[in-house]
Design a protein around this motif. Structure first.
Motif, PDB file in Angstrom:
ATOM      1  N   CYS A 262       0.646  -1.711   0.027  1.00 43.50           N
ATOM      2  CA  CYS A 262      -0.254   0.022  -0.178  1.00 43.50           C
ATOM      3  C   CYS A 262       1.462   1.560  -0.040  1.00 43.50           C
ATOM      4  O   CYS A 262       1.857   1.378  -0.264  1.00 43.50           O
ATOM      5  CB  CYS A 262      -1.190   0.425   1.284  1.00 43.50           C
TER       6      CYS A 262
ATOM      7  N   LEU B 177      -2.557   0.766  -8.436  1.00 44.22           N
ATOM      8  CA  LEU B 177      -3.452   0.995  -8.162  1.00 44.22           C
ATOM      9  C   LEU B 177      -4.372   1.010  -9.960  1.00 44.22           C
ATOM     10  O   LEU B 177      -3.111   2.004 -10.933  1.00 44.22           O
ATOM     11  CB  LEU B 177      -3.291   2.413  -7.497  1.00 44.22           C
TER      12      LEU B 177
ATOM     13  N   VAL C 113      -9.289   2.352  -5.627  1.00 44.34           N
ATOM     14  CA  VAL C 113      -8.682   2.291  -4.032  1.00 44.34           C
ATOM     15  C   VAL C 113      -9.741   2.828  -3.011  1.00 44.34           C
ATOM     16  O   VAL C 113     -10.754   3.376  -3.428  1.00 44.34           O
ATOM     17  CB  VAL C 113      -7.673   3.536  -3.918  1.00 44.34           C
TER      18      VAL C 113
ATOM     19  N   ASP D 110      -5.437  -0.804  -3.074  1.00 41.92           N
ATOM     20  CA  ASP D 110      -6.042  -1.088  -4.180  1.00 41.92           C
ATOM     21  C   ASP D 110      -7.434  -2.007  -4.146  1.00 41.92           C
ATOM     22  O   ASP D 110      -6.988  -2.576  -2.729  1.00 41.92           O
ATOM     23  CB  ASP D 110      -5.268  -2.650  -4.978  1.00 41.92           C
TER      24      ASP D 110
END
Length: 146
Positions: free
Chosen positions: A39, A100, A104, A117
């Motif tokens: 992330c 991504l 999101v 994502d």
């Protein structure tokens, strides 16, 4: 404190709407960098400065883990701001890292936020939900309780 979960879409140019409730906490200038678990971490400028100062205190000359961590986080860090519509540009390298594409999830986790994502967040969230009792009981040893 940054908190909550918000779903948004990244547009074709890589711009992401920052949730209105988080804009005040993030401020005009903030930093986006790679985070754990694929992330992105979003830090208010003051939090980033504190975090970076602590990271810089580690000896990257003799400590291989510190060097790798600095490369991973500082090497990916990008200064960010908001446009008039409340969007920020997520650089291509960071979009690729976090996979991504379109959908999101923006998650507040206290001193920073995370950008996930959507499918990866749903998998991560399900994993956390399955083990929440074990996670919580493990923290009680540190003096944390509900």
């Amino acid at each position: 404190m940054l908190k909550g979960e918000y779903r948004h879409n990244i547009d074709a140019k890589g711009r992401l709407m920052i949730p209105a409730k988080m804009r005040d906490d993030l401020g005009e200038n903030f930093v986006i960098a790679k985070g754990m678990d694929n992330c992105l971490n979003v830090y208010p400028e003051e939090q980033w400065n504190t975090f970076e100062r602590r990271l810089n205190e580690l000896s990257t000359t003799t400590n291989a883990k510190a060097r790798k961590l600095a490369r991973f986080i500082q090497g990916s860090a990008n200064d960010a701001d908001l446009d008039k519509q409340g969007r920020t540009l997520i650089p291509p390298a960071l979009r690729d890292f976090a996979k991504l594409d379109k959908e999101v999830v923006f998650v507040g986790v206290g001193k920073h936020a995370e950008i996930w994502d959507r499918a990866m967040w749903e998998a991560q969230s399900a994993e956390i939900e399955e083990s929440i009792e074990e996670l919580a009981s493990g923290l009680e040893d540190s003096g944390f309780s509900f």
